[in-house]
Design a protein around this motif. Structure first.
Motif, PDB file in Angstrom:
ATOM      1  N   VAL A 172       0.836  -1.202   0.000  1.00 28.19           N
ATOM      2  CA  VAL A 172       0.000   0.000   0.000  1.00 28.19           C
ATOM      3  C   VAL A 172       0.874   1.256   0.000  1.00 28.19           C
ATOM      4  O   VAL A 172       0.529   2.261  -0.627  1.00 28.19           O
ATOM      5  CB  VAL A 172      -1.009  -0.008   1.183  1.00 28.19           C
ATOM      6  N   ASN A 173       2.041   1.196   0.668  1.00 29.46           N
ATOM      7  CA  ASN A 173       2.954   2.345   0.632  1.00 29.46           C
ATOM      8  C   ASN A 173       3.517   2.555  -0.762  1.00 29.46           C
ATOM      9  O   ASN A 173       3.703   3.693  -1.192  1.00 29.46           O
ATOM     10  CB  ASN A 173       4.107   2.150   1.621  1.00 29.46           C
ATOM     11  N   LEU A 174       3.788   1.466  -1.461  1.00 28.73           N
ATOM     12  CA  LEU A 174       4.287   1.593  -2.829  1.00 28.73           C
ATOM     13  C   LEU A 174       3.234   2.224  -3.739  1.00 28.73           C
ATOM     14  O   LEU A 174       3.568   3.003  -4.631  1.00 28.73           O
ATOM     15  CB  LEU A 174       4.726   0.231  -3.369  1.00 28.73           C
ATOM     16  N   THR A 175       1.978   1.928  -3.478  1.00 24.74           N
ATOM     17  CA  THR A 175       0.892   2.548  -4.249  1.00 24.74           C
ATOM     18  C   THR A 175       0.826   4.047  -3.953  1.00 24.74           C
ATOM     19  O   THR A 175       0.680   4.865  -4.873  1.00 24.74           O
ATOM     20  CB  THR A 175      -0.460   1.884  -3.903  1.00 24.74           C
ATOM     21  N   ILE A 176       0.969   4.419  -2.693  1.00 27.32           N
ATOM     22  CA  ILE A 176       0.966   5.837  -2.302  1.00 27.32           C
ATOM     23  C   ILE A 176       2.153   6.560  -2.935  1.00 27.32           C
ATOM     24  O   ILE A 176       2.019   7.653  -3.484  1.00 27.32           O
ATOM     25  CB  ILE A 176       0.986   5.973  -0.762  1.00 27.32           C
ATOM     26  N   ILE A 177       3.337   5.928  -2.876  1.00 27.15           N
ATOM     27  CA  ILE A 177       4.539   6.514  -3.473  1.00 27.15           C
ATOM     28  C   ILE A 177       4.367   6.643  -4.984  1.00 27.15           C
ATOM     29  O   ILE A 177       4.721   7.663  -5.576  1.00 27.15           O
ATOM     30  CB  ILE A 177       5.786   5.681  -3.114  1.00 27.15           C
ATOM     31  N   SER A 178       3.803   5.621  -5.610  1.00 27.32           N
ATOM     32  CA  SER A 178       3.562   5.648  -7.054  1.00 27.32           C
ATOM     33  C   SER A 178       2.682   6.828  -7.434  1.00 27.32           C
ATOM     34  O   SER A 178       2.971   7.557  -8.392  1.00 27.32           O
ATOM     35  CB  SER A 178       2.917   4.334  -7.496  1.00 27.32           C
ATOM     36  N   ASN A 179       1.611   7.038  -6.691  1.00 27.35           N
ATOM     37  CA  ASN A 179       0.707   8.169  -6.963  1.00 27.35           C
ATOM     38  C   ASN A 179       1.429   9.503  -6.805  1.00 27.35           C
ATOM     39  O   ASN A 179       1.244  10.418  -7.609  1.00 27.35           O
ATOM     40  CB  ASN A 179      -0.515   8.110  -6.058  1.00 27.35           C
ATOM     41  N   ALA A 180       2.253   9.623  -5.761  1.00 26.77           N
ATOM     42  CA  ALA A 180       2.988  10.867  -5.515  1.00 26.77           C
ATOM     43  C   ALA A 180       4.019  11.124  -6.614  1.00 26.77           C
ATOM     44  O   ALA A 180       4.169  12.259  -7.077  1.00 26.77           O
ATOM     45  CB  ALA A 180       3.667  10.806  -4.150  1.00 26.77           C
ATOM     46  N   LEU A 181       4.720  10.079  -7.031  1.00 26.47           N
ATOM     47  CA  LEU A 181       5.692  10.238  -8.119  1.00 26.47           C
ATOM     48  C   LEU A 181       4.993  10.661  -9.405  1.00 26.47           C
ATOM     49  O   LEU A 181       5.467  11.547 -10.129  1.00 26.47           O
ATOM     50  CB  LEU A 181       6.472   8.933  -8.332  1.00 26.47           C
ATOM     51  N   GLU A 182       3.865  10.026  -9.684  1.00 24.70           N
ATOM     52  CA  GLU A 182       3.095  10.351 -10.886  1.00 24.70           C
ATOM     53  C   GLU A 182       2.642  11.809 -10.878  1.00 24.70           C
ATOM     54  O   GLU A 182       2.753  12.513 -11.882  1.00 24.70           O
ATOM     55  CB  GLU A 182       1.882   9.427 -10.969  1.00 24.70           C
ATOM     56  N   MET A 183       2.131  12.280  -9.728  1.00 24.67           N
ATOM     57  CA  MET A 183       1.688  13.671  -9.598  1.00 24.67           C
ATOM     58  C   MET A 183       2.805  14.661  -9.883  1.00 24.67           C
ATOM     59  O   MET A 183       2.557  15.788 -10.310  1.00 24.67           O
ATOM     60  CB  MET A 183       1.199  13.949  -8.172  1.00 24.67           C
ATOM     61  N   ASN A 184       4.054  14.240  -9.605  1.00 28.25           N
ATOM     62  CA  ASN A 184       5.196  15.133  -9.728  1.00 28.25           C
ATOM     63  C   ASN A 184       6.041  14.882 -10.971  1.00 28.25           C
ATOM     64  O   ASN A 184       7.157  15.358 -11.083  1.00 28.25           O
ATOM     65  CB  ASN A 184       6.052  15.040  -8.459  1.00 28.25           C
TER      66      ASN A 184
END
Length: 142
Positions: A85-97
């Protein structure tokens, strides 16, 4: 806390006792430490804006990735986490940036690994720790 730093600079290094302003306990001055946890004015991370609202750790990770992307555009990063779930959160944050990445949590393990190795636009590979990075050979070129 500036007062503690000033005291540390002005008082002799040993033999002086002081009283804590909070708990009123007396201690030797050489046993007192001053730690500054703020960022320095020249710190690049202060100048990098992270898009989105994330936890402090995710925010710091994305900020470092943005700095790395600017300073070393050919570099790639491996990001490990114990929880998917943390990798999913990190993935979303990387994508946003705007940081291109792929993940080895999906069913397309070999395909994503090949993409990461050969696609220069992919800057990060997200890996779950529990997978043990099976089938992954990491070589560092300097």
């Amino acid at each position: 806390m500036e007062c503690i730093r000033a005291l540390k600079q002005r008082l002799p290094a040993s033999g002086v006792s002081i009283t804590c302003p909070y708990c009123r306990q007396v201690c030797l001055f050489e046993d007192v430490s001053y730690v500054y946890t703020g960022a320095d004015e020249g710190d690049k991370s202060l100048q990098v804006e992270v898009k989105g609202s994330h936890s402090t750790k995710v925010d710091a990770l994305v900020r470092e990735m943005l700095i790395l992307k600017e300073e070393e555009p050919d570099s790639k990063s491996l990001i490990f986490s114990t929880w998917d779930v943390n990798l999913t959160i990190i993935s979303n944050a990387l994508e946003m940036n705007g940081i291109s990445h792929c993940s080895l949590t999906s069913s397309k393990f070999q395909e994503n690994l090949h993409r990461f190795k050969h696609a220069p636009e992919l800057k990060a590979l997200l890996l779950p720790v529990h997978s043990g990075a099976n089938g992954l050979c990491i070589l560092v070129q300097i």
